[in-house]
Write a protein that holds these residues in place. Sequence first.
Motif, PDB file in Angstrom:
ATOM      1  N   GLY A   1       0.632  13.248  26.023  1.00 16.29           N
ATOM      2  CA  GLY A   1       2.144  14.020  25.870  1.00 16.29           C
ATOM      3  C   GLY A   1       2.558  14.556  27.040  1.00 16.29           C
ATOM      4  O   GLY A   1       2.138  14.190  28.122  1.00 16.29           O
ATOM      5  N   PRO A   2       3.361  15.676  27.504  1.00 17.48           N
ATOM      6  CA  PRO A   2       3.651  16.479  26.140  1.00 17.48           C
ATOM      7  C   PRO A   2       4.739  16.196  25.032  1.00 17.48           C
ATOM      8  O   PRO A   2       5.649  15.425  25.399  1.00 17.48           O
ATOM      9  CB  PRO A   2       4.114  17.800  26.651  1.00 17.48           C
ATOM     10  CG  PRO A   2       4.924  17.419  28.054  1.00 17.48           C
ATOM     11  CD  PRO A   2       3.819  16.211  28.445  1.00 17.48           C
ATOM     12  N   PHE A   3       4.687  16.369  23.861  1.00 19.23           N
ATOM     13  CA  PHE A   3       5.659  16.077  22.806  1.00 19.23           C
ATOM     14  C   PHE A   3       6.651  17.379  22.811  1.00 19.23           C
ATOM     15  O   PHE A   3       6.115  18.292  22.260  1.00 19.23           O
ATOM     16  CB  PHE A   3       5.219  15.891  21.687  1.00 19.23           C
ATOM     17  CG  PHE A   3       4.598  14.292  21.518  1.00 19.23           C
ATOM     18  CD1 PHE A   3       3.445  13.966  22.306  1.00 19.23           C
ATOM     19  CD2 PHE A   3       4.879  13.534  20.442  1.00 19.23           C
ATOM     20  CE1 PHE A   3       2.992  12.666  22.162  1.00 19.23           C
ATOM     21  CE2 PHE A   3       4.491  12.038  20.446  1.00 19.23           C
ATOM     22  CZ  PHE A   3       3.418  11.630  21.375  1.00 19.23           C
ATOM     23  N   ASN A   4       7.787  17.361  22.971  1.00 14.21           N
ATOM     24  CA  ASN A   4       8.562  18.357  22.865  1.00 14.21           C
ATOM     25  C   ASN A   4       9.713  17.909  21.854  1.00 14.21           C
ATOM     26  O   ASN A   4      10.848  17.120  21.925  1.00 14.21           O
ATOM     27  CB  ASN A   4       9.551  18.692  24.353  1.00 14.21           C
ATOM     28  CG  ASN A   4       8.536  18.970  25.331  1.00 14.21           C
ATOM     29  OD1 ASN A   4       7.617  19.652  25.225  1.00 14.21           O
ATOM     30  ND2 ASN A   4       8.782  18.191  26.636  1.00 14.21           N
TER      31      ASN A   4
ATOM     32  N   ASN B   1      -0.776   9.630  17.432  1.00 14.87           N
ATOM     33  CA  ASN B   1      -1.827   8.623  17.055  1.00 14.87           C
ATOM     34  C   ASN B   1      -3.006   8.496  18.065  1.00 14.87           C
ATOM     35  O   ASN B   1      -3.318   9.179  19.097  1.00 14.87           O
ATOM     36  CB  ASN B   1      -1.334   7.096  17.247  1.00 14.87           C
ATOM     37  CG  ASN B   1      -0.420   6.794  16.183  1.00 14.87           C
ATOM     38  OD1 ASN B   1      -0.489   7.262  15.134  1.00 14.87           O
ATOM     39  ND2 ASN B   1       0.719   6.062  16.751  1.00 14.87           N
ATOM     40  N   CYS B   2      -4.239   8.054  17.434  1.00 14.49           N
ATOM     41  CA  CYS B   2      -5.499   8.316  18.142  1.00 14.49           C
ATOM     42  C   CYS B   2      -6.108   6.948  17.881  1.00 14.49           C
ATOM     43  O   CYS B   2      -6.270   6.539  16.828  1.00 14.49           O
ATOM     44  CB  CYS B   2      -6.117   9.513  17.807  1.00 14.49           C
ATOM     45  SG  CYS B   2      -8.063   9.698  18.251  1.00 14.49           S
TER      46      CYS B   2
ATOM     47  N   TYR C   1      -3.383  19.163  19.952  1.00 16.40           N
ATOM     48  CA  TYR C   1      -4.302  18.509  19.070  1.00 16.40           C
ATOM     49  C   TYR C   1      -5.073  17.496  19.336  1.00 16.40           C
ATOM     50  O   TYR C   1      -4.644  16.570  20.164  1.00 16.40           O
ATOM     51  CB  TYR C   1      -3.213  17.961  18.034  1.00 16.40           C
ATOM     52  CG  TYR C   1      -2.235  19.168  17.415  1.00 16.40           C
ATOM     53  CD1 TYR C   1      -1.166  19.475  18.231  1.00 16.40           C
ATOM     54  CD2 TYR C   1      -2.511  19.455  16.233  1.00 16.40           C
ATOM     55  CE1 TYR C   1      -0.386  20.681  17.447  1.00 16.40           C
ATOM     56  CE2 TYR C   1      -1.848  20.540  15.871  1.00 16.40           C
ATOM     57  CZ  TYR C   1      -0.759  20.997  16.288  1.00 16.40           C
ATOM     58  OH  TYR C   1       0.189  22.132  15.834  1.00 16.40           O
ATOM     59  N   LEU C   2      -6.332  17.775  18.998  1.00 19.26           N
ATOM     60  CA  LEU C   2      -7.548  17.040  19.534  1.00 19.26           C
ATOM     61  C   LEU C   2      -7.889  15.891  18.341  1.00 19.26           C
ATOM     62  O   LEU C   2      -8.247  16.649  17.241  1.00 19.26           O
ATOM     63  CB  LEU C   2      -8.812  17.900  19.765  1.00 19.26           C
ATOM     64  CG  LEU C   2      -8.533  19.054  20.675  1.00 19.26           C
ATOM     65  CD1 LEU C   2      -9.709  19.741  21.178  1.00 19.26           C
ATOM     66  CD2 LEU C   2      -8.156  18.440  22.043  1.00 19.26           C
TER      67      LEU C   2
ATOM     68  N   GLY D   1      -6.782  15.263  23.891  1.00 20.33           N
ATOM     69  CA  GLY D   1      -5.805  16.101  23.361  1.00 20.33           C
ATOM     70  C   GLY D   1      -4.341  15.781  23.660  1.00 20.33           C
ATOM     71  O   GLY D   1      -4.085  14.956  24.537  1.00 20.33           O
ATOM     72  N   THR D   2      -3.318  15.907  22.621  1.00 18.75           N
ATOM     73  CA  THR D   2      -2.124  15.791  22.666  1.00 18.75           C
ATOM     74  C   THR D   2      -1.448  17.099  22.665  1.00 18.75           C
ATOM     75  O   THR D   2      -1.370  17.766  21.747  1.00 18.75           O
ATOM     76  CB  THR D   2      -1.508  14.782  21.657  1.00 18.75           C
ATOM     77  OG1 THR D   2      -2.274  13.586  21.738  1.00 18.75           O
ATOM     78  CG2 THR D   2       0.100  14.658  21.658  1.00 18.75           C
TER      79      THR D   2
END
Lengths: 110, 112
Positions: free
Chosen positions: A9-12, A22-23, A86-87, A103-104
């Motif tokens: 990320g980061p996802f904003n 996704n992982c 988020y891990l 992490g994301t």
Amino acid sequence: RKEVEQDPGPFNVPEGATVAFNCTYSNSASQSFFWYRQDCRKEPKLLMSVYSSGNEDGRFTAQLNRASQYISLLIRDSKLSDSATYLCVVSRAGNTPLVFGKGTRLSVIA
Amino acid sequence: DVKVTQSSRYLVKRTGEKVFLECVQDMDHENMFWYRQDPGLGLRLIYFSYDVKMKEKGDIPEGYSVSREKKERFSLILESASTNQTSMYLCASSWMAGDEQYFGPGTRLTVT
């Protein structure tokens, strides 16, 4: 291939948005899968386990695709309080420790 | 509720000092773990223990040792602290090694 890979990320995203992470994991023998949440300067905490049939906990839905070796986390109706890292976490075979993704990072914006 | 506690939240030590970080869990877990976490590198496993007096090296054991004399307590030792050991140290415990882990609040160690 890394054992567990996540988009950093980061996802904003704005409040109320739906966001998906996704992982991917490399060990086809992995049996246990988890999503952890980590707030800034705090310890990781279990968000939810991921089951083969998929599972939901309120606004959070986790899914597992064994054939493609990936796990997803969907967050609906994002809240400011969802801002965190988020891990993605996967077990190795046998009685060996879990493997944590890097992490994301999610930022939910008002 | 599982509780994992760590002896200090913040610690400042000088290069060359011997440093002890202690972790205690109250759920009778068999397995205990020490990680360090650095920006961009994620959680890295230093050592883990699956029983009293047993220990196994993780991914980055160099410069560290551990001690587990009692089931509930797992100590991380930096024999001679160096500046590259400045980091956040996290302890965790679990029933089985592949089960969900419960983390302590972390110790932010600065070595000057």
